[in-house]
Design a protein around this motif. Structure first.
Motif, mmCIF file in Angstrom:
data_model
loop_
_atom_site.group_PDB
_atom_site.id
_atom_site.type_symbol
_atom_site.label_atom_id
_atom_site.label_comp_id
_atom_site.label_asym_id
_atom_site.label_seq_id
_atom_site.Cartn_x
_atom_site.Cartn_y
_atom_site.Cartn_z
ATOM 1 N N SER A 125 -82.625 -78.066 -3.259
ATOM 2 C CA SER A 125 -81.438 -77.559 -3.955
ATOM 3 C C SER A 125 -81.687 -77.393 -5.447
ATOM 4 C CB SER A 125 -80.254 -78.502 -3.736
ATOM 5 O OG SER A 125 -79.957 -78.636 -2.364
ATOM 6 N N LEU A 126 -82.648 -78.144 -5.988
ATOM 7 C CA LEU A 126 -82.972 -78.047 -7.409
ATOM 8 C C LEU A 126 -83.736 -76.770 -7.730
ATOM 9 C CD1 LEU A 126 -83.034 -79.519 -10.215
ATOM 10 C CD2 LEU A 126 -85.210 -80.537 -9.483
ATOM 11 N N LEU A 127 -84.591 -76.325 -6.815
ATOM 12 C CA LEU A 127 -85.469 -75.177 -7.087
ATOM 13 C C LEU A 127 -84.722 -73.914 -7.532
ATOM 14 C CD1 LEU A 127 -88.232 -75.368 -4.309
ATOM 15 C CD2 LEU A 127 -88.379 -76.033 -6.719
ATOM 16 N N PRO A 128 -83.620 -73.522 -6.852
ATOM 17 C CA PRO A 128 -82.942 -72.288 -7.286
ATOM 18 C C PRO A 128 -82.402 -72.342 -8.710
ATOM 19 C CG PRO A 128 -82.270 -72.874 -5.066
ATOM 20 C CD PRO A 128 -83.036 -74.047 -5.606
ATOM 21 N N SER A 129 -82.193 -73.542 -9.259
ATOM 22 C CA SER A 129 -81.694 -73.650 -10.632
ATOM 23 C C SER A 129 -82.812 -73.507 -11.664
ATOM 24 C CB SER A 129 -80.981 -74.995 -10.829
ATOM 25 O OG SER A 129 -81.897 -76.071 -10.763
ATOM 26 N N LEU A 130 -84.060 -73.447 -11.205
ATOM 27 C CA LEU A 130 -85.193 -73.381 -12.123
ATOM 28 C C LEU A 130 -85.715 -71.971 -12.333
ATOM 29 C CD1 LEU A 130 -87.210 -76.482 -10.803
ATOM 30 C CD2 LEU A 130 -85.427 -76.412 -12.562
ATOM 31 N N VAL A 131 -85.239 -71.005 -11.522
ATOM 32 C CA VAL A 131 -85.697 -69.617 -11.647
ATOM 33 C C VAL A 131 -84.510 -68.669 -11.507
ATOM 34 C CG1 VAL A 131 -88.003 -70.108 -10.723
ATOM 35 C CG2 VAL A 131 -86.166 -69.435 -9.166
ATOM 36 N N PRO A 132 -84.597 -67.449 -12.071
ATOM 37 C CA PRO A 132 -83.548 -66.457 -11.829
ATOM 38 C C PRO A 132 -83.527 -66.067 -10.357
ATOM 39 C CG PRO A 132 -84.971 -65.808 -13.664
ATOM 40 C CD PRO A 132 -85.643 -66.961 -12.994
ATOM 41 N N ARG A 133 -82.401 -65.553 -9.908
ATOM 42 C CA ARG A 133 -82.240 -65.211 -8.492
ATOM 43 C C ARG A 133 -83.292 -64.213 -8.021
ATOM 44 N NH1 ARG A 133 -78.445 -65.848 -4.652
ATOM 45 N NH2 ARG A 133 -78.195 -64.249 -3.063
ATOM 46 N N ARG A 134 -83.687 -63.288 -8.897
ATOM 47 C CA ARG A 134 -84.668 -62.274 -8.482
ATOM 48 C C ARG A 134 -86.023 -62.892 -8.138
ATOM 49 N NH1 ARG A 134 -84.533 -62.028 -14.074
ATOM 50 N NH2 ARG A 134 -86.574 -62.342 -15.091
ATOM 51 N N ASP A 135 -86.324 -64.059 -8.704
ATOM 52 C CA ASP A 135 -87.609 -64.714 -8.457
ATOM 53 C C ASP A 135 -87.512 -65.817 -7.411
ATOM 54 O OD1 ASP A 135 -89.073 -63.180 -10.260
ATOM 55 O OD2 ASP A 135 -88.538 -64.467 -11.954
ATOM 56 N N LEU A 136 -86.342 -65.961 -6.769
ATOM 57 C CA LEU A 136 -86.167 -67.053 -5.816
ATOM 58 C C LEU A 136 -87.082 -66.930 -4.594
ATOM 59 C CD1 LEU A 136 -84.781 -69.638 -5.000
ATOM 60 C CD2 LEU A 136 -82.849 -68.298 -4.137
ATOM 61 N N ALA A 339 -78.855 -66.347 1.268
ATOM 62 C CA ALA A 339 -77.542 -66.107 1.866
ATOM 63 C C ALA A 339 -76.534 -67.216 1.609
ATOM 64 C CB ALA A 339 -77.696 -65.905 3.381
ATOM 65 N N VAL A 340 -76.987 -68.425 1.269
ATOM 66 C CA VAL A 340 -76.070 -69.560 1.172
ATOM 67 C C VAL A 340 -75.292 -69.536 -0.152
ATOM 68 C CG1 VAL A 340 -77.819 -71.076 0.153
ATOM 69 C CG2 VAL A 340 -75.900 -72.075 1.388
ATOM 70 N N PRO A 341 -73.990 -69.841 -0.143
ATOM 71 C CA PRO A 341 -73.225 -69.964 -1.386
ATOM 72 C C PRO A 341 -73.698 -71.175 -2.194
ATOM 73 C CG PRO A 341 -71.773 -69.736 0.533
ATOM 74 C CD PRO A 341 -73.146 -69.996 1.057
ATOM 75 N N GLU A 342 -73.672 -71.071 -3.523
ATOM 76 C CA GLU A 342 -74.181 -72.134 -4.379
ATOM 77 C C GLU A 342 -73.453 -73.455 -4.146
ATOM 78 O OE1 GLU A 342 -76.344 -74.334 -6.859
ATOM 79 O OE2 GLU A 342 -76.793 -72.261 -6.295
ATOM 80 N N GLU A 343 -72.127 -73.398 -3.964
ATOM 81 C CA GLU A 343 -71.366 -74.638 -3.818
ATOM 82 C C GLU A 343 -71.650 -75.356 -2.488
ATOM 83 O OE1 GLU A 343 -68.772 -71.222 -2.352
ATOM 84 O OE2 GLU A 343 -70.137 -71.637 -4.024
ATOM 85 N N LEU A 344 -72.296 -74.643 -1.546
ATOM 86 C CA LEU A 344 -72.640 -75.253 -0.258
ATOM 87 C C LEU A 344 -74.145 -75.421 -0.081
ATOM 88 C CD1 LEU A 344 -70.241 -73.229 2.099
ATOM 89 C CD2 LEU A 344 -70.035 -75.639 1.516
ATOM 90 N N ARG A 345 -74.907 -75.125 -1.131
ATOM 91 C CA ARG A 345 -76.358 -75.040 -0.984
ATOM 92 C C ARG A 345 -76.972 -76.343 -0.457
ATOM 93 N NH1 ARG A 345 -79.729 -71.347 -2.658
ATOM 94 N NH2 ARG A 345 -78.198 -70.457 -4.103
ATOM 95 N N GLY A 346 -76.625 -77.469 -1.066
ATOM 96 C CA GLY A 346 -77.217 -78.729 -0.646
ATOM 97 C C GLY A 346 -76.935 -79.030 0.812
ATOM 98 N N ARG A 347 -75.689 -78.807 1.247
ATOM 99 C CA ARG A 347 -75.326 -79.127 2.621
ATOM 100 C C ARG A 347 -75.968 -78.181 3.626
ATOM 101 N NH1 ARG A 347 -69.123 -79.228 1.098
ATOM 102 N NH2 ARG A 347 -70.056 -78.330 -0.785
ATOM 103 N N VAL A 348 -75.922 -76.872 3.351
ATOM 104 C CA VAL A 348 -76.498 -75.903 4.286
ATOM 105 C C VAL A 348 -78.015 -76.052 4.355
ATOM 106 C CG1 VAL A 348 -76.833 -73.441 4.753
ATOM 107 C CG2 VAL A 348 -74.592 -74.278 4.012
ATOM 108 N N VAL A 349 -78.659 -76.250 3.202
ATOM 109 C CA VAL A 349 -80.110 -76.448 3.189
ATOM 110 C C VAL A 349 -80.478 -77.713 3.965
ATOM 111 C CG1 VAL A 349 -82.061 -77.057 1.704
ATOM 112 C CG2 VAL A 349 -80.598 -75.133 1.105
ATOM 113 N N SER A 350 -79.675 -78.768 3.834
ATOM 114 C CA SER A 350 -79.980 -80.007 4.563
ATOM 115 C C SER A 350 -79.850 -79.803 6.064
ATOM 116 C CB SER A 350 -79.064 -81.139 4.090
ATOM 117 O OG SER A 350 -77.725 -80.930 4.494
#
Length: 406
Positions: A125-136, A339-350
């Motif tokens: 969940s931390l990784l997407p906050s370290l790069v812009p969305r285009r580089d995800l 595809a996952v919304p940011e507010e649900l990222r941790g839960r959906v990724v888990s």
């Protein structure tokens, strides 16, 4: 192919994760050999060790995902590193003083798995906050690359250390490697997530993540597919010590150690190639169909590897299987993260990671039990055949339409 590395915080975390994961795979190599040595190459105990190391992920990672959405992900990740470092250090001491028994290894594998159950969602969940969305997508592929580069370097280094210094040295080095990540986390400053609604209790938020996956056809399909894929494909990794000892060589233990390191290195090198290939493509047309085609090919390669008794052919086949498996999982995880919304990222990724990581120990335990009744290569071949047949069933059915049309 490396655009995400131009971002400072991602680069720091990536390098630290590489160093730490090399230590993890060094321990994985030494621990597999130690269990095999203590149990006279028991497929059951090798499978049980894998099962117990991953069981906490199945039991607690969903809670870890909720925690990753509620708390500072860096602190959660640092805490997980401390737990795993202590487990590795205790094992090193037990081996050094010749007090180790199989139950010690199994217990410490479970404890280390507890750390991963809470650290995994925090890290992903931390990784997407370290790069812009285009580089995800590139960041995800590079993360897979460092993981599999570690799978290459760890067993190679581990084989040398086991032969020269013994298994205790591998466990001690791995214990020290976790502090690389702790240091890196103090050096980054990810952006503060936007304020969200008032937090509900953990159970309610967990239900929200499960509800999102259940009602999102694409997410549900991916979750089921990765579980089946790991359940049927990953026992091949668990049984590599048996292939090295009993299929590819009847020589002295030192020769078997070298062949085991070659098998693990070839598999890891293939995974690196697969991750780099998918990372260089980014988003492309028909990702879902390509993913299913790769899954079918992986099943064929597993059957072929199980039937091989020639070392060079086995290295080639496990290399190709590494390409296929990492391409499969890189594509699926890229789709999830995009595809996952940011507010649900941790839960959906888990939830996704429980399926991804949970299939491996469960599949290994079932395969290990079957291997007490049938030869291990036959069990692996059956798994590969079932994986290819399952993929054909998905392709001709209408249940995965959302994925095939992606």
């Amino acid at each position: 192919m490396a655009s995400a590395l131009t971002h400072r915080d991602f680069r720091i975390v990536w390098i630290a994760a590489l160093g730490s994961t090399i230590g993890t795979w060094m321990q994985k190599f030494a621990q597999s050999w130690l269990v095999s040595d203590l149990t006279n190459s028991s497929a059951f105990y090798l499978s049980l060790d894998d099962f117990l190391s991953q069981l906490p992920i199945v039991l607690f990672m969903l809670i870890g995902g909720v925690m990753a959405d509620r708390h500072d992900r860096r602190r959660l990740l640092a805490g997980s590193q401390y737990v795993q470092a202590i487990a590795a250090f205790v094992l090193a001491v037990l081996v050094y003083y010749d007090r180790v028994e199989v139950w010690h290894i199994l217990m410490l594998s479970f404890i280390a798995g507890l750390g991963q159950a809470f650290g995994g969602p925090a890290y992903q969940s931390l990784l997407p906050s370290l790069v812009p969305r285009r580089d995800l997508p590139n960041a995800i592929a590079l993360n897979s690359t460092q993981f599999n580069l570690s799978r290459l370097l760890g067993p190679m280094g581990g084989s040398v250390i086991v032969l020269w210094l013994g298994t205790a040295a591998c466990f001690l080095l791995n214990s020290a490697s976790f502090f690389i990540v702790v240091l890196a986390l103090t050096m980054i400053r990810p952006p503060t997530p936007p304020a969200t609604q008032v937090r509900k209790d953990i159970l309610t938020e967990l239900k929200g993540g499960l509800s999102h996956v259940r009602h999102n056809r694409l997410m549900l399909t991916l979750t089921i597919l990765v579980f089946v894929s790991t359940f049927l494909s990953m026992p091949i990794s668990t049984f590599l010590p048996i292939f090295a000892r009993e299929v590819l060589t009847f020589e002295d233990p030192a020769a078997a150690i070298v062949k085991l390191s070659f098998l693990m290195a070839a598999q890891a090198l293939g995974a690196i190639v697969g991750a780099l290939l998918i990372g260089s493509l980014g988003r492309f047309a028909h990702m879902g169909r390509v993913m299913l085609g790769i899954q079918f090919t992986l099943g064929v390669l597993i059957v072929s590897f199980a039937m091989s008794s020639t070392p060079w052919l086995s290295y080639v086949l496990i290399f190709a299987a590494g390409i296929a498996s990492m391409s499969l999982f890189s594509i699926s995880f890229s789709i999830v993260q995009l595809a996952v919304p940011e507010e649900l990222r941790g839960r959906v990724v888990s939830i996704y990671m429980v399926s991804l990581r949970g299939g491996w120990p469960l599949g290994s335990l079932v395969a290990g039990t079957l291997a007490t009744m049938f030869p291990a290569p036959h069990v692996v071949a059956l798994n590969g055949l079932m994986l290819s047949l399952f993929t054909v069933g998905v392709l001709i059915s209408g249940r995965a339409k959302s994925l095939r049309e992606l």
